[in-house]
Motif scaffolding. Structure first.
Motif, PDB file in Angstrom:
ATOM      1  N   VAL A 204       5.229   1.303  -6.711  1.00  0.00           N
ATOM      2  CA  VAL A 204       5.044  -0.047  -7.226  1.00  0.00           C
ATOM      3  C   VAL A 204       3.679  -0.139  -7.895  1.00  0.00           C
ATOM      4  N   ASP A 205       3.619  -0.886  -9.001  1.00  0.00           N
ATOM      5  CA  ASP A 205       2.335  -1.148  -9.662  1.00  0.00           C
ATOM      6  C   ASP A 205       1.645  -2.259  -8.877  1.00  0.00           C
ATOM      7  N   GLU A 206       0.784  -1.879  -7.954  1.00  0.00           N
ATOM      8  CA  GLU A 206       0.177  -2.825  -7.016  1.00  0.00           C
ATOM      9  C   GLU A 206      -0.682  -3.873  -7.702  1.00  0.00           C
ATOM     10  N   SER A 207      -1.195  -3.579  -8.893  1.00  0.00           N
ATOM     11  CA  SER A 207      -2.050  -4.541  -9.602  1.00  0.00           C
ATOM     12  C   SER A 207      -1.247  -5.678 -10.224  1.00  0.00           C
ATOM     13  N   LYS A 208       0.067  -5.550 -10.326  1.00  0.00           N
ATOM     14  CA  LYS A 208       0.903  -6.567 -10.974  1.00  0.00           C
ATOM     15  C   LYS A 208       1.832  -7.295 -10.008  1.00  0.00           C
TER      16      LYS A 208
ATOM     17  N   GLU B  84       0.838  -1.188   0.000  1.00  0.00           N
ATOM     18  CA  GLU B  84       0.000   0.000   0.000  1.00  0.00           C
ATOM     19  C   GLU B  84       0.873   1.238   0.000  1.00  0.00           C
ATOM     20  N   ARG B  85       0.741   2.048  -1.025  1.00  0.00           N
ATOM     21  CA  ARG B  85       1.487   3.301  -1.168  1.00  0.00           C
ATOM     22  C   ARG B  85       2.986   3.128  -0.950  1.00  0.00           C
TER      23      ARG B  85
ATOM     24  N   THR C 242       9.516   0.352   3.317  1.00  0.00           N
ATOM     25  CA  THR C 242       9.056   1.255   2.278  1.00  0.00           C
ATOM     26  C   THR C 242      10.074   1.287   1.154  1.00  0.00           C
ATOM     27  N   LEU C 243       9.575   1.257  -0.080  1.00  0.00           N
ATOM     28  CA  LEU C 243      10.430   1.273  -1.257  1.00  0.00           C
ATOM     29  C   LEU C 243      10.538   2.699  -1.798  1.00  0.00           C
TER      30      LEU C 243
ATOM     31  N   LEU D  19       7.485 -10.467  -6.316  1.00  0.00           N
ATOM     32  CA  LEU D  19       7.954  -9.625  -7.410  1.00  0.00           C
ATOM     33  C   LEU D  19       7.085  -8.370  -7.423  1.00  0.00           C
ATOM     34  N   LEU D  20       7.720  -7.217  -7.285  1.00  0.00           N
ATOM     35  CA  LEU D  20       7.017  -5.931  -7.196  1.00  0.00           C
ATOM     36  C   LEU D  20       7.426  -5.063  -8.382  1.00  0.00           C
ATOM     37  N   PRO D  21       6.648  -5.093  -9.477  1.00  0.00           N
ATOM     38  CA  PRO D  21       6.998  -4.272 -10.646  1.00  0.00           C
ATOM     39  C   PRO D  21       6.893  -2.788 -10.319  1.00  0.00           C
ATOM     40  N   LYS D  22       7.842  -2.032 -10.806  1.00  0.00           N
ATOM     41  CA  LYS D  22       7.817  -0.588 -10.594  1.00  0.00           C
ATOM     42  C   LYS D  22       6.723   0.025 -11.464  1.00  0.00           C
ATOM     43  N   ALA D  23       6.082   1.052 -10.938  1.00  0.00           N
ATOM     44  CA  ALA D  23       5.039   1.750 -11.693  1.00  0.00           C
ATOM     45  C   ALA D  23       5.692   2.580 -12.794  1.00  0.00           C
ATOM     46  N   GLU D  24       4.971   2.699 -13.888  1.00  0.00           N
ATOM     47  CA  GLU D  24       5.461   3.526 -14.991  1.00  0.00           C
ATOM     48  C   GLU D  24       5.528   4.974 -14.524  1.00  0.00           C
TER      49      GLU D  24
END
Length: 140
Positions: free
Chosen positions: A108-112, A66-67, A103-104, A125-130
Motif C-alpha cells: 500500500v502507498d502509505e503516504s496516500k 505499516e508494511r 495484512t493485505l 481508502l488504501l491505494p496500492k503502491a505502484e
C-alpha cells in the motif's frame, strides 16, 4: 459412508456456549458491544476498508498502516439510563477498546491513505503502491 462426521465435544449446545463464554472472557473484551465488523474490498487501484464502530468518537479511533498491515483500534464508552418518575429502573455503562489487524496481499502507498468517519462508519481508502519494474541484475 458419506455420513461420517468429526466429533466435537464442544458442539453440544449448553457446553459449547459455556466454553465460548469462557474463551471470550479470557481474550478480554467479553462485552459484545466492543467488537466491530470490518469489510475489505479490493479493486485494481486500491483497497477499501469499511468498519462499523458505533458509539466511538472520531478522536478515539486510530488507524495505522505499516508494511502492508492495517491496524484499526477504537475506544468506546457508553452509558444509558431508564427512569420511571424519580426512580432509576435500569442503568447500564460499559467502556473498553477493541482492535482489528489484517495484512493485505499488495503493498500500500502509505503516504496516500485516506480515512473518514461519519455516523458510526469508518471508511479507509488504501491505494496500492505502484509496482516497481523488474530490474535485471548483471553478474560480475
Amino acid at each position: 459412508m458419506s455420513n461420517i462426521r468429526l466429533y466435537d465435544p464442544f458442539s453440544i449446545e449448553p457446553i459449547g456456549d459455556m466454553f465460548q463464554g469462557m474463551l471470550r472472557a479470557m481474550r478480554g473484551s467479553g462485552e459484545p458491544g466492543f467488537a466491530f465488523k470490518v469489510d475489505v474490498t479490493e479493486s485494481d487501484k486500491d483497497y477499501t476498508v469499511v468498519a462499523e464502530i458505533p458509539g466511538a468518537k472520531k478522536e478515539d479511533i486510530s488507524v495505522s498502516v505499516e508494511r502492508g498491515t492495517v491496524m484499526i483500534s477504537a475506544k468506546v464508552e457508553k452509558a444509558s439510563e431508564e427512569k420511571q418518575g424519580e426512580r432509576v429502573i435500569r442503568r447500564e455503562r460499559y467502556s473498553g477498546s477493541m482492535q482489528r489487524a489484517f495484512t493485505l496481499d499488495t503493498p500500500v502507498d502509505e503516504s496516500k491513505v485516506d480515512a473518514s468517519y461519519e455516523d458510526g462508519v469508518l471508511r479507509v481508502l488504501l491505494p496500492k503502491a505502484e509496482a516497481t519494474p523488474q530490474r535485471k541484475i548483471s553478474i560480475r
